[in-house]
Design an enzyme around this catalytic site. Structure first.
Site, PDB file in Angstrom:
ATOM      1  CG  ASP A   1      -2.197  -0.602   1.089  1.00  0.00           C
ATOM      2  OD1 ASP A   1      -2.728  -0.522  -0.019  1.00  0.00           O
ATOM      3  OD2 ASP A   1      -2.716  -1.182   2.057  1.00  0.00           O
TER       4      ASP A   1
HETATM    5  C1  GLC Z   1      -0.993   2.781   5.893  1.00  0.00           C
HETATM    6  C2  GLC Z   1      -0.166   1.685   6.492  1.00  0.00           C
HETATM    7  C3  GLC Z   1      -0.178   0.463   5.650  1.00  0.00           C
HETATM    8  C4  GLC Z   1      -1.609   0.108   5.339  1.00  0.00           C
HETATM    9  C5  GLC Z   1      -2.342   1.294   4.705  1.00  0.00           C
HETATM   10  C6  GLC Z   1      -3.772   0.924   4.476  1.00  0.00           C
HETATM   11  O1  GLC Z   1      -0.396   3.240   4.748  1.00  0.00           O
HETATM   12  O2  GLC Z   1       1.140   2.078   6.712  1.00  0.00           O
HETATM   13  O3  GLC Z   1       0.463  -0.594   6.302  1.00  0.00           O
HETATM   14  O4  GLC Z   1      -1.645  -0.965   4.486  1.00  0.00           O
HETATM   15  O5  GLC Z   1      -2.280   2.382   5.545  1.00  0.00           O
HETATM   16  O6  GLC Z   1      -4.545   1.940   3.986  1.00  0.00           O
HETATM   17  C1  GLC Z   2      -1.425  -3.701   5.440  1.00  0.00           C
HETATM   18  C2  GLC Z   2      -2.656  -3.724   4.581  1.00  0.00           C
HETATM   19  C3  GLC Z   2      -2.499  -4.647   3.408  1.00  0.00           C
HETATM   20  C4  GLC Z   2      -1.227  -4.334   2.679  1.00  0.00           C
HETATM   21  C5  GLC Z   2      -0.035  -4.336   3.608  1.00  0.00           C
HETATM   22  C6  GLC Z   2       1.224  -3.883   2.936  1.00  0.00           C
HETATM   23  O1  GLC Z   2      -1.280  -4.898   6.100  1.00  0.00           O
HETATM   24  O2  GLC Z   2      -3.767  -4.110   5.326  1.00  0.00           O
HETATM   25  O3  GLC Z   2      -3.582  -4.525   2.540  1.00  0.00           O
HETATM   26  O4  GLC Z   2      -1.070  -5.291   1.669  1.00  0.00           O
HETATM   27  O5  GLC Z   2      -0.276  -3.461   4.678  1.00  0.00           O
HETATM   28  O6  GLC Z   2       1.211  -2.546   2.646  1.00  0.00           O
END
Ligand code: GLC
Ligand code: GLC
Length: 817
Positions: A487
Site C-alpha cells: 500500500d
Molecule cells: C498505511 C499503512 C499500511 C496500510 C495502509 C492501508 O499506509 O502504513 O500498512 O496498508 O495504511 O490503507
Molecule cells: C497492510 C494492509 C495490506 C497491505 C499491507 C502492505 O497490512 O492491510 O492490505 O497489503 O499493509 O502494505
C-alpha cells in the site's frame, strides 16, 4: 523476561503479571457480537461493525495506553478500601494476579486483602451479548462485608461521531432503568431500533447511569466517587455520557464463595414494535427479557461456556499437528488458527492498533484471510467471497474496502489498487479446494452492489484476469495504479502536501509505473484460473489463461529479472525500483516471494538465485526485512514507503505478512531447514523469551517487527489483525507440514528440517478424517513417493477424494529424498 506461559492442554495463554509491555489482548465473540479485552479488562464491544454499532466507548492511545473497559471494583465496607480485581483501573498492588486468555474467553483472577476474585468474560454462541461471570471467595477467617461496583461507558453507537460531534452528542444520551437492568437507548426515539442493556444477577443496592456522577468531578476511573463513598447515586442520564454501573452488597462468611453474573448485550426490536405501550417512548422489552433472564441463570451460563469450548474443540480439530517443535504445534493447533478467525472476522478494523473507525474490510486482505480460515467455517467463507465479489467493479477492478454492516464498497477510498482483483481468484480457489463446492462459481453476484448487474461468480474471476491484460504498461508489465500489495509504494502519487492520503492522491495519469509484483501475482492467479476453467471443461479459456501467464512470464524474464533477483517495479519515469541500478531499495522481498510461488524460475535456477539473494540481503535473526538498502529520505516518486523512518513498516521493516511467501518459496525448492528457520524467526511463541524486546503478545503474530535499520530492531508492532495470520498458517500447515488441499484431494508433501524424525497430522477433509503419519528415517527434507492408506500402497502423494467413511483413514508417508 517472561510475562506468562502457554498452557497448551487448556489452549490458554496465562499472563502472570498485569504490567505487560503492551496490553495483551483477546477477542470475545466470533459471529456478530464482538469484544476486545485486554489482560487488565480494558477494551470495548460492538455489534458487527466497530464503527457504526459501537456498544461501549473506548479512548485509543490513552494514558495509560489502555484505560477504560469492563471494570469491576471491590470495596471492603469495613474500612472503605477498594481495588480492581483486574488491576486496572486502580492498579492496587494485588497479592495474586493471573489472566488466562483462551479461545473466545478471558478469565482474570486475583487476590487482594484475602478476597479472591475471578471474572470470566465470554460471548455465548448464537447470542448478541457478553457475560462477565464473577466469583468471589472470602479467604479471611472472619466474615467480609463487601460492595461490588460494575462500570462501563456506553458509546453513542457511531464511534467516529461519538468521538467528535460533541455539540450534538452531549444532548442526546438516554437510558431507562427497569428491574435493575440498565438500558442504553440513545437515538432509539428516532431512527434506531436497537438498544444496549446491562444486567446483573444479584439484588442491587443501587445503580448509576451518569458517568460524571459515578466518577465525580475531576476524578477518573481509578477513584470513582460512588465507589469511594460506597454507595451509588441512582443517577439517570440525560445527555452527556450514559454509563452503566450496578452496586451490589455482599456478605461472605469465612471460606464462602459467591457468584454474580453481569450481562451486557445488544438487542433489536422490529421497527413497528419498538415501544410498549405503543404510544409511549418506553422500550418494548418483550423479546429481550427472556434473553436476559436466561443468562442471569448460572446453569445456563455454564452450559453456554461449555458449548463454546466444544465449538473450539471442533473447529481446531480440523487440523491438528504433532511435530517435534512445540512452537509449531501450539501455533498450528491453537493460536494461529484462532488468530485466523479473528482476522477473518475483523479484517483490519478493530484491534488495539486499528481503531475500528478507520477501515472497513479490505478486498485484498479479506481474500487472503480466507487462506487460513476457509477450512474452519466454509459456509462463512462462502458468504464472504460472495459479499466481496459483489463490490467488484464492472471493469474487474475492486473497491479497496467495504463496510461489513452495509456490505457496500467504500467510496472514500475507492478503487485502483491494481493487485486487488487477483486475490479474489486465489480466495475462490482456496475455497473450492477445501470444500469441492463448485456451485459457488454459478452463484449470481452483482457488480458494484448494483441490482440487475448479476453475473455468475466465475464471470467475476474472468474480469479479474482481464483487468490486468487491459492495463499493461510500457514494458508489458501490469500498471501499478494507486498501489499493489504494498500500500505504501505509491508511484503515481507525487504528493508534496502534508496530510494528503498517499493511497488516494494521484498526480500522474498512471500509464507508466508498472509492478513486477502484480505481474507475478497475475501468473499465480492465471494458473489457478486455468485449472478452474479446465475443471469446468472450458478448455479454450483454460488455454488462454496459460498462454497469457506464459507471455507474462516472458515479460518478467525480460524486464523483471535483475541478474540475481526479481525487480520490484518501474516508476513513473520508467526507471526500475528494486534493482542493482538503484541507490536505495535495490532488492525487495515481495517480487521474490510472489514470482517463486507463481512457479517462475523454478526450472532454470532463477528462483533459487532470488531466494539466495533474499537470504543474503534481507534475512535478519528477527525475520526478513522488506527491502534493502533502507530509504534514508523521502522520495516523492515512491510515496509512503519512504515516509517511514528507517526500519519501520514498509520501509525495511520485517513486514511479517510477506515472510511466509519466502517460506513457501523455500519449501517449493525443497529447503525444509531454511523454510522452518524463517518460520521460527517470526513465530511469536519462539520469541516468548525475548518479551521485553518483542513486547507484543507471544501468542499471535504481529504485522511488523522493526527491521535492522531501526534502533528498536526486533520490536513487534500491530499485533493480531494482519495478513501474517493466514499466510503463516497456510505456510506451516500446507507447505512445511505439507498437508495441502487441492481440487482432486489432499496432497501429502512435507518439506521439513532433516532432523525431524517423524510427525503426525490429523486432518478432517471433505467428510473424512485422515491420520497422517510422516516418517523420515533417512534424514531428508522432502520426497514422499507413495502412501500407505489403511495398509494399502498408493503410488504418488495424493489422497484422492473418497466417500465419507465412519472411521478415520490411516495414512503413512516416508520421506525418500
Ligand atoms: C498505511 C499503512 C499500511 C496500510 C495502509 C492501508 O499506509 O502504513 O500498512 O496498508 O495504511 O490503507
Ligand atoms: C497492510 C494492509 C495490506 C497491505 C499491507 C502492505 O497490512 O492491510 O492490505 O497489503 O499493509 O502494505
Amino acid at each position: 523476561m517472561r510475562y506468562g506461559h502457554f498452557d497448551d492442554s487448556n489452549r490458554e495463554y496465562v499472563i502472570t503479571r498485569p504490567d505487560t509491555p503492551l496490553p495483551w489482548i483477546n477477542y470475545l465473540g466470533c459471529e456478530a457480537y464482538f469484544g476486545i479485552i485486554s489482560n487488565t479488562a480494558g477494551g470495548y464491544s460492538f455489534y458487527r461493525d466497530a464503527r457504526l454499532r459501537r456498544i461501549t466507548r473506548y479512548r485509543y492511545n490513552n494514558v495509560p495506553f489502555d484505560f477504560g473497559g469492563r471494570y469491576l471494583y471491590i470495596r471492603d465496607n469495613d474500612n472503605g478500601q477498594f481495588w480492581s480485581p483486574s488491576w486496572q483501573p486502580t492498579r492496587s498492588k494485588l497479592d495474586k494476579y493471573e489472566c488466562r486468555n483462551g479461545m473466545g474467553y478471558s478469565t482474570i483472577s486475583s487476590s487482594f486483602a484475602k478476597i479472591d476474585a475471578q471474572t470470566c468474560y465470554f460471548v455465548p454462541l448464537g447470542e448478541t451479548l457478553e457475560i462477565w461471570k464473577l466469583q468471589l471467595t472470602n479467604r479471611r477467617n472472619k466474615p467480609a462485608k463487601i460492595s461490588i461496583f460494575s462500570s462501563i461507558e456506553f458509546c453513542l453507537w457511531d464511534a467516529q461521531d461519538d468521538a467528535t460531534n460533541f455539540q450534538r452528542n452531549f444532548s442526546t444520551g438516554q437510558v431507562e432503568v427497569v428491574d435493575g437492568v440498565i438500558y442504553h437507548k440513545t437515538e432509539y426515539r428516532e431512527r434506531r431500533n436497537h438498544f444496549a442493556y446491562f444486567a446483573c444477577s444479584a439484588k442491587l443496592a443501587g445503580f448509576d447511569t451518569k458517568r460524571d456522577t459515578f466518577l465525580g468531578p475531576y476524578r477518573s476511573w481509578d477513584n470513582p466517587a460512588a465507589v469511594e463513598r460506597g454507595k451509588s447515586f441512582n443517577s439517570i442520564a440525560h445527555g452527556w455520557a450514559p454509563h452503566g454501573s450496578h452496586h451490589v452488597k455482599l456478605n461472605l462468611k469465612p471460606g464462602e464463595t459467591k457468584q454474580i453474573i453481569f450481562v451486557l448485550g445488544y438487542h433489536e426490536n422490529p421497527v413497528d414494535q419498538k415501544f410498549a405501550p405503543p404510544a409511549s417512548q418506553t422500550i418494548n422489552k418483550k423479546t429481550v427479557k427472556p434473553v436476559i433472564a436466561k443468562y442471569l441463570d448460572a446453569a445456563n451460563v455454564d452450559a453456554a461456556f461449555q458449548k463454546l469450548r466444544e465449538y473450539w474443540d471442533s473447529v481446531l480439530g480440523i487440523y491438528q499437528a504433532n511435530s517435534p517443535d512445540v512452537h509449531t504445534n501450539r501455533m498450528v493447533n491453537i493460536w494461529n488458527a484462532y488468530q485466523c478467525m479473528a482476522t477473518f472476522n475483523m479484517s483490519r478494523s478493530a484491534s488495539f492498533y486499528e481503531s475500528g473507525i478507520g477501515r472497513g474490510l479490505g478486498f485484498r486482505d479479506s481474500n487472503q484471510d480466507l487462506l487460513g480460515f476457509v477450512h474452519m467455517v466454509p459456509a462463512r467463507a462462502r458468504e464472504r467471497i460472495l459479499d466481496l465479489a459483489a463490490t467488484q467493479l464492472k471493469t474487474g477492478g475492486a473497491f479497496h474496502q467495504y463496510q461489513p454492516l452495509t456490505k457496500r464498497g467504500n467510496n472514500d477510498i475507492g478503487s485502483g489498487f491494481n493487485d486487488d482483483p487477483h486475490w479474489l481468484i486465489l480466495g475462490v480457489g482456496a475455497y473450492i479446494k477445501e470444500t469441492g463446492d463448485w456451485s459457488i462459481l454459478d452463484e449470481p453476484v452483482q457488480f458494484e452492489n448494483e441490482p440487475g448487474s448479476e453475473q455468475p461468480l466465475y464471470e467475476h474471476l474472468r474480469r479479474s484476469f482481464n483487468y490486468t491484460l487491459e492495463r499493461l504498461g510500457p514494458h508489458g508489465l501490469p500498471l501499478i495504479g494507486r498501489a499493489d500489495w504494498n500500500d505504501c509504494l505509491n508511484l503515481n502519487c507525487f504528493s508534496d502536501t502534508p496530510g494528503q492520503s498517499f493511497q488516494t492522491t494521484t498526480n500522474k495519469d498512471g500509464k507508466v509505473a508498472e509492478s513486477v509484483f502484480i505481474a507475478g501475482l497475475f501468473v499465480f492467479a492465471a494458473k489457478e484460473l486455468a485449472t478452474i476453467a479446465a475443471k469446468r471443461n472450458l478448455n479454450d479459456q483454460s488455454m488462454q489463461c496459460l498462454k497469457e501467464a506464459e507471455k507474462m512470464e516472458k515479460v518478467i524474464y525480460r524486464h523483471g529479472w535483475d541478474g540475481a533477483w526479481f525487480v520490484r517495479a518501474y516508476d513513473d519515469f520508467g526507471k526500475p525500483i528494486g534493482s542493482k541500478k538503484c541507490d536505495e531499495g535495490k532488492i525487495f522481498i515481495e517480487s521474490q516471494g510472489i514470482c517463486v510461488m507463481a512457479g517462475i524460475g523454478l526450472r532454470d535456477g532463477k528462483a533459487k538465485r532470488a531466494l539466495e539473494s533474499v537470504n543474503k540481503h534481507l534475512a535478519t535473526r528477527h525475520g526478513i526485512v522488506l527491502q534493502q538498502p533502507v530509504f534514508s529520505k523521502y522520495y516523492i516518486h515512491m510515496g509512503e514507503i519512504s515516509s517511514y523512518p528507517p526500519g519501520y513498516k514498509e520501509n525495511a521493516g520485517i513486514f511479517c505478512h510477506n515472510n511466509p511467501w519466502i517460506i513457501i518459496s523455500e519449501t517449493m525448492l525443497g529447503n525444509g531447514a531454511r523454510a522452518f528457520d524463517y518460520y521460527t524467526r517470526i513465530n511469536p511463541s519462539a520469541r516468548e523469551n525475548i518479551g521485553d524486546l518483542h513486547r507484543c503478545e507471544p501468542y499471535v503474530f504481529a504485522q511488523m517487527i522493526a527491521g535492522k535499520d531501526a534502533p528498536t530492531h526486533g520490536e513487534a508492532k500491530n499485533s493480531w489483525l494482519t495478513g501474517t495470520a493466514a499466510w503463516t498458517y497456510f505456510a506451516a500447515t500446507q507447505w512445511i507440514l505439507g498437508i495441502r488441499t487441492s481440487y482432486d484431494g489432499l496432497i501429502v508433501d512435507p518439506v521439513i528440517p532433516a532432523k525431524w524424525k517423524t510427525f503426525t497430522v490429523t486432518r478432517r477433509f471433505r467428510g473424512n478424517t485422515y491420520i497422517i503419519e510422516v516418517k523420515n528415517p533417512k534424514a531428508k527434507q522432502r520426497g514422499v513417493k507413495n502412501l500407505i492408506v489403511d495398509g494399502k500402497e498408493l503410488p504418488g502423494n495424493l489422497l484422492p477424494i473418497s466417500p465419507p467413511q465412519p472411521k478415520p483413514i490411516h495414512v503413512q508417508a516416508t520421506l525418500a529424498g
